[in-house]
Scaffold this motif. Structure first.
Motif, PDB file in Angstrom:
ATOM      1  N   ASP A  37       0.834  -1.200   0.000  1.00 47.26           N
ATOM      2  CA  ASP A  37       0.000   0.000   0.000  1.00 47.26           C
ATOM      3  C   ASP A  37       0.873   1.256   0.000  1.00 47.26           C
ATOM      4  OD1 ASP A  37      -2.720  -1.148   2.181  1.00 47.26           O
ATOM      5  OD2 ASP A  37      -2.254  -1.537   0.063  1.00 47.26           O
ATOM      6  N   SER A  38       0.213   2.386  -0.179  1.00 47.34           N
ATOM      7  CA  SER A  38       0.859   3.684  -0.064  1.00 47.34           C
ATOM      8  C   SER A  38       0.215   4.452   1.077  1.00 47.34           C
ATOM      9  CB  SER A  38       0.718   4.483  -1.362  1.00 47.34           C
ATOM     10  OG  SER A  38       1.409   3.856  -2.413  1.00 47.34           O
ATOM     11  N   LEU A  39       0.965   5.391   1.616  1.00 48.41           N
ATOM     12  CA  LEU A  39       0.492   6.181   2.740  1.00 48.41           C
ATOM     13  C   LEU A  39       1.128   7.554   2.648  1.00 48.41           C
ATOM     14  CD1 LEU A  39      -1.283   5.538   5.269  1.00 48.41           C
ATOM     15  CD2 LEU A  39       0.852   5.163   6.526  1.00 48.41           C
ATOM     16  N   ARG A  40       0.376   8.571   3.025  1.00 46.43           N
ATOM     17  CA  ARG A  40       0.955   9.900   3.081  1.00 46.43           C
ATOM     18  C   ARG A  40       0.832  10.452   4.498  1.00 46.43           C
ATOM     19  NH1 ARG A  40      -0.789  15.451  -0.055  1.00 46.43           N
ATOM     20  NH2 ARG A  40      -2.458  15.370   1.518  1.00 46.43           N
ATOM     21  N   LEU A  41       1.968  10.736   5.084  1.00 46.14           N
ATOM     22  CA  LEU A  41       2.017  11.338   6.408  1.00 46.14           C
ATOM     23  C   LEU A  41       2.060  12.853   6.262  1.00 46.14           C
ATOM     24  CD1 LEU A  41       4.701   9.024   8.056  1.00 46.14           C
ATOM     25  CD2 LEU A  41       2.227   8.670   7.842  1.00 46.14           C
ATOM     26  N   SER A  42       1.476  13.538   7.220  1.00 47.97           N
ATOM     27  CA  SER A  42       1.465  14.994   7.228  1.00 47.97           C
ATOM     28  C   SER A  42       2.080  15.510   8.516  1.00 47.97           C
ATOM     29  CB  SER A  42       0.033  15.528   7.116  1.00 47.97           C
ATOM     30  OG  SER A  42      -0.590  15.100   5.932  1.00 47.97           O
ATOM     31  N   CYS A  43       2.651  16.678   8.430  1.00 48.51           N
ATOM     32  CA  CYS A  43       3.209  17.341   9.609  1.00 48.51           C
ATOM     33  C   CYS A  43       2.827  18.814   9.509  1.00 48.51           C
ATOM     34  CB  CYS A  43       4.707  17.167   9.665  1.00 48.51           C
ATOM     35  SG  CYS A  43       5.501  18.069  11.015  1.00 48.51           S
ATOM     36  N   ALA A  44       1.910  19.223  10.365  1.00 49.08           N
ATOM     37  CA  ALA A  44       1.458  20.609  10.375  1.00 49.08           C
ATOM     38  C   ALA A  44       2.282  21.396  11.379  1.00 49.08           C
ATOM     39  CB  ALA A  44      -0.015  20.668  10.742  1.00 49.08           C
ATOM     40  N   ALA A  45       2.720  22.570  10.970  1.00 50.41           N
ATOM     41  CA  ALA A  45       3.581  23.392  11.817  1.00 50.41           C
ATOM     42  C   ALA A  45       2.891  24.694  12.170  1.00 50.41           C
ATOM     43  CB  ALA A  45       4.890  23.677  11.089  1.00 50.41           C
ATOM     44  N   SER A  46       3.152  25.151  13.369  1.00 41.77           N
ATOM     45  CA  SER A  46       2.671  26.462  13.776  1.00 41.77           C
ATOM     46  C   SER A  46       3.692  27.502  13.358  1.00 41.77           C
ATOM     47  CB  SER A  46       2.464  26.498  15.290  1.00 41.77           C
ATOM     48  OG  SER A  46       3.717  26.364  15.949  1.00 41.77           O
ATOM     49  N   GLY A  47       3.318  28.760  13.472  1.00 42.23           N
ATOM     50  CA  GLY A  47       4.275  29.817  13.195  1.00 42.23           C
ATOM     51  C   GLY A  47       4.043  30.485  11.858  1.00 42.23           C
ATOM     52  N   SER A  48       4.557  31.695  11.752  1.00 42.56           N
ATOM     53  CA  SER A  48       4.326  32.515  10.567  1.00 42.56           C
ATOM     54  C   SER A  48       5.438  32.410   9.534  1.00 42.56           C
ATOM     55  CB  SER A  48       4.166  33.983  10.981  1.00 42.56           C
ATOM     56  OG  SER A  48       3.132  34.124  11.927  1.00 42.56           O
ATOM     57  N   PHE A  49       6.470  31.685   9.860  1.00 43.70           N
ATOM     58  CA  PHE A  49       7.636  31.654   8.984  1.00 43.70           C
ATOM     59  C   PHE A  49       7.918  30.256   8.446  1.00 43.70           C
ATOM     60  CE2 PHE A  49       8.589  35.953   9.871  1.00 43.70           C
ATOM     61  CZ  PHE A  49       8.268  36.165  11.212  1.00 43.70           C
ATOM     62  N   PHE A  50       6.884  29.477   8.310  1.00 43.87           N
ATOM     63  CA  PHE A  50       7.066  28.086   7.890  1.00 43.87           C
ATOM     64  C   PHE A  50       7.816  27.989   6.573  1.00 43.87           C
ATOM     65  CE2 PHE A  50       6.346  23.649   7.631  1.00 43.87           C
ATOM     66  CZ  PHE A  50       6.042  23.361   6.304  1.00 43.87           C
ATOM     67  N   SER A  51       7.581  28.920   5.661  1.00 44.61           N
ATOM     68  CA  SER A  51       8.220  28.847   4.344  1.00 44.61           C
ATOM     69  C   SER A  51       9.743  28.923   4.438  1.00 44.61           C
ATOM     70  CB  SER A  51       7.698  29.950   3.430  1.00 44.61           C
ATOM     71  OG  SER A  51       8.020  31.221   3.964  1.00 44.61           O
ATOM     72  N   THR A  52      10.251  29.411   5.554  1.00 49.82           N
ATOM     73  CA  THR A  52      11.703  29.501   5.740  1.00 49.82           C
ATOM     74  C   THR A  52      12.258  28.305   6.499  1.00 49.82           C
ATOM     75  OG1 THR A  52      11.591  30.689   7.858  1.00 49.82           O
ATOM     76  CG2 THR A  52      11.495  32.012   5.843  1.00 49.82           C
ATOM     77  N   TYR A  53      11.383  27.446   6.993  1.00 51.04           N
ATOM     78  CA  TYR A  53      11.845  26.289   7.746  1.00 51.04           C
ATOM     79  C   TYR A  53      12.372  25.212   6.804  1.00 51.04           C
ATOM     80  CZ  TYR A  53       8.941  28.090  11.634  1.00 51.04           C
ATOM     81  OH  TYR A  53       8.367  28.845  12.615  1.00 51.04           O
ATOM     82  N   ARG A  54      13.436  24.573   7.234  1.00 45.87           N
ATOM     83  CA  ARG A  54      13.844  23.309   6.634  1.00 45.87           C
ATOM     84  C   ARG A  54      13.326  22.202   7.544  1.00 45.87           C
ATOM     85  NH1 ARG A  54      20.103  23.968   6.093  1.00 45.87           N
ATOM     86  NH2 ARG A  54      19.792  24.964   8.124  1.00 45.87           N
ATOM     87  N   MET A  55      12.782  21.162   6.965  1.00 43.94           N
ATOM     88  CA  MET A  55      12.079  20.145   7.739  1.00 43.94           C
ATOM     89  C   MET A  55      12.614  18.754   7.427  1.00 43.94           C
ATOM     90  SD  MET A  55       9.837  21.912   9.450  1.00 43.94           S
ATOM     91  CE  MET A  55       8.738  20.612  10.017  1.00 43.94           C
ATOM     92  N   GLY A  56      12.436  17.874   8.391  1.00 41.71           N
ATOM     93  CA  GLY A  56      12.891  16.507   8.177  1.00 41.71           C
ATOM     94  C   GLY A  56      11.953  15.490   8.777  1.00 41.71           C
ATOM     95  N   TRP A  57      12.130  14.250   8.357  1.00 48.66           N
ATOM     96  CA  TRP A  57      11.397  13.109   8.877  1.00 48.66           C
ATOM     97  C   TRP A  57      12.393  12.071   9.387  1.00 48.66           C
ATOM     98  CZ3 TRP A  57       6.164  12.688   9.446  1.00 48.66           C
ATOM     99  CH2 TRP A  57       5.352  13.577   8.729  1.00 48.66           C
ATOM    100  N   PHE A  58      12.065  11.510  10.533  1.00 49.96           N
ATOM    101  CA  PHE A  58      12.813  10.401  11.107  1.00 49.96           C
ATOM    102  C   PHE A  58      11.815   9.278  11.413  1.00 49.96           C
ATOM    103  CE2 PHE A  58      17.152  11.808  12.434  1.00 49.96           C
ATOM    104  CZ  PHE A  58      17.094  13.089  11.927  1.00 49.96           C
TER     105      PHE A  58
END
Length: 124
Positions: A15-36
């Motif tokens: 199967d396939s699955l899509r995980l989501s991660c919602a972030a607070s804050g006004s500067f999300f576009s400047t965040y670098r993000m990762g998954w572990f």
């Protein structure tokens, strides 16, 4: 910064699955993000990261099956997993990369904020 991971569940191998991660804050576009992920009885390991420009980096073990993406309008980063395997069973965590961190951010110490994790269980 608060991060909320979701989208996990019990799925079948293949199967396939899509995980989501919602972030607070006004500067999300400047965040670098990762998954572990942390599999039962194992250390937490790096899976994928995405930069503010959309640049991506993946662990060798997941290349070709995992896709990290982001939607800045929704303050959300995604992890799509295709062809799920029982070895993908783990708690998946999203995290924000420290501002001063180099690229690629593949160690836990490169991150400053973590979500609570979402469980993915793959049955064979």
């Amino acid at each position: 910064v608060q991060l909320q991971a979701s989208g996990g569940g019990l799925v079948q191998a293949g199967d396939s699955l899509r995980l989501s991660c919602a972030a607070s804050g006004s500067f999300f576009s400047t965040y670098r993000m990762g998954w572990f992920r942390r599999a039962p009885g194992k250390e937490r390991e790096f899976v994928a990261a995405i930069g503010w420009s959309g640049r991506t980096h993946y662990a060798d073990s997941v290349k070709g099956r995992f896709t990290v993406s982001r939607d800045n309008a929704k303050n959300t980063v995604y992890l799509k997993i295709d062809s799920l395997e029982p070895d993908d069973t783990a708690v998946y965590y999203c995290a924000r990369v420290r501002n001063t961190q180099y690229w690629p951010p593949i160690v836990e110490g490169a991150y400053d904020y973590w979500g609570q994790g979402t469980q993915v269980t793959v049955s064979s």
